[in-house]
Enzyme design. Structure first.
Site, PDB file in Angstrom:
ATOM      1  NE  ARG A  64      -3.601   2.036   2.966  1.00 38.11           N
ATOM      2  CZ  ARG A  64      -4.853   2.330   2.624  1.00 38.11           C
ATOM      3  NH1 ARG A  64      -5.497   1.537   1.790  1.00 38.11           N
ATOM      4  NH2 ARG A  64      -5.444   3.401   3.107  1.00 38.11           N
ATOM      5  CB  ILE A  90      -6.284   5.032  -1.317  1.00 34.16           C
ATOM      6  CG1 ILE A  90      -5.223   5.286  -0.249  1.00 34.16           C
ATOM      7  CG2 ILE A  90      -5.727   5.291  -2.683  1.00 34.16           C
ATOM      8  CD1 ILE A  90      -4.023   4.368  -0.392  1.00 34.16           C
ATOM      9  CB  SER A  91     -11.164   3.430   0.902  1.00 36.63           C
ATOM     10  OG  SER A  91     -11.972   4.066  -0.055  1.00 36.63           O
ATOM     11  CD  GLN A  92     -11.483   2.399   8.086  1.00 32.63           C
ATOM     12  OE1 GLN A  92     -12.497   3.009   7.756  1.00 32.63           O
ATOM     13  NE2 GLN A  92     -11.393   1.757   9.231  1.00 32.63           N
ATOM     14  CG  PHE A 234     -16.511   6.126  -0.930  1.00 32.32           C
ATOM     15  CD1 PHE A 234     -15.467   5.570  -1.639  1.00 32.32           C
ATOM     16  CD2 PHE A 234     -17.100   5.377   0.071  1.00 32.32           C
ATOM     17  CE1 PHE A 234     -15.023   4.286  -1.379  1.00 32.32           C
ATOM     18  CE2 PHE A 234     -16.663   4.098   0.362  1.00 32.32           C
ATOM     19  CZ  PHE A 234     -15.615   3.552  -0.375  1.00 32.32           C
TER      20      PHE A 234
END
Length: 242
Positions: A64, A90-92, A234
């Site tokens: 990541r 970028i998401s959790q 989001f």
């Protein structure tokens, strides 16, 4: 003496690099354990099957930190979203794992992602699917993601610059579709490009507020079932200006 000094300096540099790599490995492993804990506490969202080992392995294998501008392990593997510039994130990690699980990706699947961002979600999907087609509307992000994925040898991922609302018919039909930006409606073209038995996972709701993470399953031509599984937040779905 100079040769010995150079050798020592080389060994120190190698040790530092190995330590940095070890730190990334440890933090990535800690991230996976955090995801496991969330999955246990959120059993109502995932059902009895929970998070599959395939998804957890993909999260554990994907670097990541190479998908964020800072390339920092401490930032990348923390329990939260990460800004990647141009108003995008970028998401959790848990949300990435959750959306991937809900898509039910199998090894022979062709998957569409809408909203490439830095390419991290596409990389996760690439570990699980035969082919991943991903669309990004922001040119700088599409170019950077394509380079990162190429450099990391994700050869089963294709990146396209464009408006993801219309999908990518030439790349489909799709066994699963993952949308990583919020929209107030389900895009009909994406439903059309979904195979019977396939799943669409996306946040549905207004921009800059809480949305419903929604799973759409295509059970027959022209027939779907829809369920909201969790509250999420989001970035908004960006459309091209026509």
């Amino acid at each position: 003496m100079k040769t010995l000094l150079l050798l020592v300096l080389s060994m120190v540099a190698a040790a530092r690099e190995a330590t940095a790599q070890d730190e990334c490995v440890r933090e990535r492993a800690a991230m996976v354990e955090t995801i496991r804990a969330y999955a246990r506490s959120g059993a109502g969202v995932l059902g009895q099957q929970g998070l599959s080992e395939r998804v957890l392995e993909a999260m554990g294998q994907t670097k990541r930190h190479l998908f964020i501008p800072e390339r920092s392990c401490s930032i990348a593997y923390a329990d939260g979203p990460v800004p990647i510039g141009l108003g995008q994130t970028i998401s959790q990690p848990y949300i990435v794992a959750l959306m991937t699980q809900l898509a039910e990706v199998a090894p022979d699947h062709v998957v569409l992602e809408v909203g490439t961002g830095s390419g991290y979600q596409a990389a996760i999907l690439a570990h699980l699917a035969r082919k991943v087609c991903t669309i990004e509307i922001i040119p700088q992000l599409a170019e950077a993601a394509a380079k990162t994925l190429r450099d990391l040898a994700y050869d089963n991922v294709s990146v396209r610059l464009g408006d993801g609302y219309d999908g990518w018919p030439e790349c489909g039909p799709f066994d699963a579709i993952v949308v990583t930006a919020a929209l107030g409606e389900l895009p009909p073209p994406l439903i059309e490009q979904l195979k019977v038995g396939g799943r669409l996972v996306m946040p549905v709701g207004s921009a800059y507020t809480t949305q419903h993470l929604t799973v759409v399953e295509k059970i027959a031509p022209g027939k779907t079932t829809t369920r909201a599984v969790a509250l999420v937040r989001f970035v908004p779905f960006t459309r091209s200006q026509k």
